[in-house]
Every structure is written in structure tokens, then in C-alpha cells.
Scaffold this active site. Structure first.
Site, PDB file in Angstrom:
ATOM      1  CG  ASP A   8      -1.323   1.279   1.328  1.00 40.80           C
ATOM      2  OD1 ASP A   8      -2.134   1.482   0.881  1.00 40.80           O
ATOM      3  OD2 ASP A   8      -1.212   1.981   2.714  1.00 40.80           O
ATOM      4  CG  ASP A  10      -1.708   7.786   0.306  1.00 41.66           C
ATOM      5  OD1 ASP A  10      -0.845   8.919   0.355  1.00 41.66           O
ATOM      6  OD2 ASP A  10      -2.300   7.331  -0.774  1.00 41.66           O
TER       7      ASP A  10
END
Ligand code: XBP
Ligand code: MG
Length: 286
Positions: A8, A10
Site C-alpha cells: 500500500d 498512503d
């Protein structure tokens, strides 16, 4: 066998939300004469809506549902979001956002040990390229066998689409990959694609309920930064054994914990999980 780490962006690769996204949204609002300002608490709530355009529209619907339903609303959102992206990229280029501790080393270790790297994120593709270039250099874009981002899939997290797209591109089964996430929403997405998930909680996901995460076995949590103690969470630095001699540990910096890992993880996945080293930071070993 561990063949790929799927990251991932953010909150996981970097703490992008505070100095990056939130302040860029607010600057775009001010520049375009919008009467909005998202403080930390408001923004934290809005992060439940993944994707910046979707988040903007949702917030607008909450404050002015009539205007948000007008035919020109989508275009206004797109215009605001485009400006927000430009501001975000400028900030990232100027060094406002750095990688989280251990991330650069873990990426390099994985490469050295022939573990593929991939990205699965809801953010705009340009933001991923900007972050990687600013923090690891332009050549780091080629480190990733697949970068799946933003509107490249129809449904954003917690839907599994973005992880499914990565798996399809890599041509690997989910059981050969590990997702690394910072949020319960992200974990839900990865688990829905059949992936094991390692969670390292971030500034805005510190309070994500462990009970929610435990549904998504196997998940291990680590604190966002030394000394931070989210309410109700665990306080361990897990060592994760990924099978065939691979293991990974994440630092929490808070010392020994007691109640982790849940034994059912091993039963659920067939992978062994051990807690034997403390204070390690994101190491991948064979
Ligand atoms: C978290 C997000 C992103 C960013 C904003 O993504 O929800 O939407 O806050 O990005 P991740 P855009 O899956 O990486 O945790 O404004 O570019 O959509
Ligand atoms: Mg995230």
C-alpha cells in the site's frame, strides 16, 4: 513460498496524509475559493472514503447535498482534485514527505533476495511515481513489477479489485504474496483478494480497531512510531515466519508484548509465526 511483497502507499510507504494530502486539499480549497477546511479530526473521519475525488464528493454531499447533486458537481470535483494533485506532487518533490523508517531497506532487501515488489493503492498513479522518485530516485520505478493505482480499477478499497489486478499482472497466486497495509480498510481489500496482510499502523490508523483487523487473518500490527500507543491495541514487535525459511519483523519500539500472535493465525494459514526478536525494524530474511 514468498514471491512478492505488495505495498500500500498512503500511510504504509510513507506518512503522506498529513503533510501531503490533507494540506494539499486545504490549499486547493483556499485557492479556488471554497469555504472548506479539513482539520485533522475531520480528515481522519473522511479517510474512511478511499480515493480523493470520492472523498471530496462525499464531504460535499454531507455539507451541501443539493449543490453536490448538481450536474456540474463532478466536473468541479475533478477540477479541485487536479489542483490538489499538483500541489501534492510539488510538496513531495520538495521533500515534505519521507519514507517510513525501514521501508527503503526492506524494499532493497526484497530485491536482493529476488522477492518481487508491487504496489496496490487507491491514490492517483502520478502520486506514486512522484513519491518513489522523490524518495528513492527515478530508477526505483523499475523496482516494481506492477504499480496498480487509483482509477485503474472500477472499485477502490475495501473492494479487492486493486489487489486482484496486481495478482493478475504478476501471474502469482495470492498465497505466494504478502500485502503490507496500514489500515483496516486496506486489510479488508487485501484479504478479500485472498492475501495475507501485515499491518503497520500509521498516524491516521492508530485507532483502527484490532477486533476489526483480527477478522482478516493473518494480520500483525506494529505501532506507527516508537512511543505511540493506540488505545486498545497490542504492543508487540512480531516476527513473522512466511514459510520456506522466510521471515519478517516490524519494529514497534514499545518493548515486549504479551498477547500476540493469536495461535489461530498458524492454523488458518499454515504459516508459522514466531515472536523471538524485539526491536527489529522491517527485516526480511532467509
Ligand atoms: C489512501 C487514500 C488516498 C489518498 C488520496 O490510499 O485514500 O485516496 O488519501 O489520494 P492508500 P488521491 O490505498 O494508498 O492507502 O487524492 O490521489 O485519490
Ligand atoms: Mg494506506
Amino acid at each position: 513460498m514468498l514471491r512478492a511483497l505488495i505495498w500500500d502507499v498512503d500511510g504504509t510507504l510513507a506518512e503522506t496524509e498529513e503533510q501531503g494530502h490533507r494540506s494539499a486539499f486545504n490549499q486547493a480549497f483556499a485557492e479556488q475559493g471554497q469555504p472548506w477546511h479539513w482539520d485533522e479530526a475531520r480528515y481522519g473521519g473522511l479517510l474512511a472514503i478511499t480515493g480523493g475525488k470520492e472523498r471530496l464528493l462525499h464531504a460535499w454531499q454531507q455539507t451541501d447535498p443539493v449543490a453536490a447533486a448538481a450536474p456540474e458537481a463532478a466536473q468541479q470535483v475533478a477540477h479541485l482534485h487536479a489542483r490538489k494533485t499538483a500541489i501534492y506532487l510539488e510538496r513531495v518533490k520538495n521533500g515534505a514527505v519521507v519514507l517510513r523508517p525501514g521501508v527503503g531497506r526492506l524494499l532493497r532487501q526484497a530485491r536482493q533476495q529476488d522477492v518481487l515488489l508491487a504496489i496496490a493503492t487507491t491514490t492517483t498513479p502520478a502520486n506514486v511515481r512522484g513519491l518513489l522518485t522523490a524518495t528513492l530516485g527515478a530508477s526505483s520505478l523499475s523496482w516494481f513489477a506492477c504499480i496498480a493505482a487509483g482509477d485503474q480499477v472500477a472499485r477502490k478499497k475495501p473492494s479487492p479489485d486493486v489487489y486482484q489486478r496486481v495478482l493478475q499482472t504478476l501471474g502469482l497466486p495470492a498465497e505466494d504474496c504478502l500485502a503490507i497495509e496500514d489500515s483496516a480498510v486496506g486489510a479488508e481489500s487485501a484479504r478479500a483478494a485472498g492475501l495475507a496482510v501485515l499491518i503497520t499502523r500509521s498516524r491516521y490508523t492508530r485507532a483502527d480497531a484490532p477486533t476489526r483487523c483480527r477478522r482478516c487473518w493473518p494480520i500483525w500490527t506494529a505501532w506507527a512510531s516508537p512511543g505511540s500507543r493506540p488505545a486498545g491495541g497490542c504492543s508487540t514487535c512480531p516476527m513473522v515466519s512466511l514459510g520456506r525459511g522466510w521471515s519478517m519483523s516490524m519494529v514497534c519500539g514499545t518493548g515486549k508484548g504479551s498477547h500476540w500472535p493469536p495461535r489461530r493465525v498458524a492454523a488458518d494459514t499454515g504459516r508459522r509465526l514466531q515472536q523471538r526478536r524485539w526491536g527489529e525494524s522491517c527485516r526480511l530474511r532467509q
